[in-house]
Design a protein around this motif. Sequence first.
Motif, short mmCIF file in Angstrom:
data_model
loop_
_atom_site.label_atom_id
_atom_site.label_comp_id
_atom_site.label_asym_id
_atom_site.label_seq_id
_atom_site.Cartn_x
_atom_site.Cartn_y
_atom_site.Cartn_z
N ASN A 40 0.68 6.55 -5.59
CA ASN A 40 -0.41 6.13 -4.46
C ASN A 40 -1.76 6.48 -5.09
O ASN A 40 -2.70 5.40 -4.96
CB ASN A 40 -0.14 7.39 -3.31
CG ASN A 40 1.10 7.14 -2.43
OD1 ASN A 40 1.31 6.07 -2.24
ND2 ASN A 40 1.67 8.28 -2.30
N GLU A 41 -1.96 7.39 -6.20
CA GLU A 41 -3.09 7.40 -6.79
C GLU A 41 -3.62 6.26 -7.84
O GLU A 41 -4.54 5.72 -7.78
CB GLU A 41 -3.11 8.68 -7.55
CG GLU A 41 -3.29 9.96 -6.87
CD GLU A 41 -3.32 11.05 -7.77
OE1 GLU A 41 -3.52 11.07 -8.92
OE2 GLU A 41 -3.17 12.46 -7.34
N ASP A 82 1.01 10.13 -9.74
CA ASP A 82 1.43 9.73 -8.43
C ASP A 82 0.91 8.18 -8.17
O ASP A 82 -0.06 7.54 -8.23
CB ASP A 82 0.48 10.49 -7.51
CG ASP A 82 0.80 10.25 -6.17
OD1 ASP A 82 1.80 9.67 -5.69
OD2 ASP A 82 0.01 10.59 -5.03
N ASN A 91 -4.49 3.22 -5.45
CA ASN A 91 -5.48 3.46 -4.68
C ASN A 91 -6.79 3.43 -5.51
O ASN A 91 -8.09 3.24 -4.97
CB ASN A 91 -5.72 4.64 -3.85
CG ASN A 91 -4.53 4.60 -2.75
OD1 ASN A 91 -3.92 3.64 -2.26
ND2 ASN A 91 -4.27 5.82 -2.40
N LYS A 114 2.51 -1.60 -3.18
CA LYS A 114 2.64 -0.05 -3.39
C LYS A 114 3.87 0.39 -3.67
O LYS A 114 4.30 0.90 -4.62
CB LYS A 114 1.80 0.67 -2.50
CG LYS A 114 1.70 2.00 -2.84
CD LYS A 114 1.17 2.91 -1.61
CE LYS A 114 -0.22 2.63 -1.45
NZ LYS A 114 -0.73 3.81 -0.56
N GLN A 163 1.16 -2.51 1.03
CA GLN A 163 1.98 -1.52 1.12
C GLN A 163 3.23 -2.24 0.57
O GLN A 163 3.73 -1.21 -0.35
CB GLN A 163 2.42 -1.19 2.70
CG GLN A 163 3.35 0.10 2.64
CD GLN A 163 2.98 1.43 2.13
OE1 GLN A 163 2.00 1.54 2.18
NE2 GLN A 163 3.83 2.05 1.36
N GLU A 197 5.75 1.56 -7.03
CA GLU A 197 6.51 2.99 -7.01
C GLU A 197 8.06 2.78 -7.46
O GLU A 197 8.54 3.63 -8.27
CB GLU A 197 6.61 3.54 -5.59
CG GLU A 197 7.05 4.86 -5.31
CD GLU A 197 7.36 5.41 -4.00
OE1 GLU A 197 7.58 6.55 -3.96
OE2 GLU A 197 6.47 4.92 -3.23
#
Length: 149
Positions: free
Chosen positions: A22-23, A20, A26, A105, A102, A109
């Motif tokens: 996001n993982e 993921d 983060n 990120k 963001q 992605e």
Amino acid sequence: MNNAIRFFAFHLRRAQPQRDPNELFNEGLTFGERLADRVAAVGGSWGFIIGFCLFLAGWAAINTVVLVAHAFDPFPFIFLNLMLSMLAALQAPIIMMSQNRQAAKDRLEARLDYETNQRAEAQIALLYEEVLAVKDQLRLLSERAVERA
């Protein structure tokens, strides 16, 4: 099939499963970055807006109605304006830090999506070549069957 495509298809098929984004993103967050995200999440919510409007209305009511003779911040509310200016001066850069994170990120992605699309394209090319090989074998088998008959 082209040797280069076989080489890439072989290595891309053996790739690790995607995590993921996001993982991934983060994992390396500092305390300040997590705090900036939290401030942006709270400051951009309806709960904050409604609560802040209630606070402002309460401030105005206390200083104009309740404490008419001894108001600690009389009508032009200069102290309140100072506090609001200081809040805005601090909150705006914190929210911009969160927005920059963001955006980073989103770039991660997009990069992971691009890599996934490349792997899928290589797998599709491999499958296409295999389908063509099966089609050729079926054609040869049908020609032999016709010759025997």
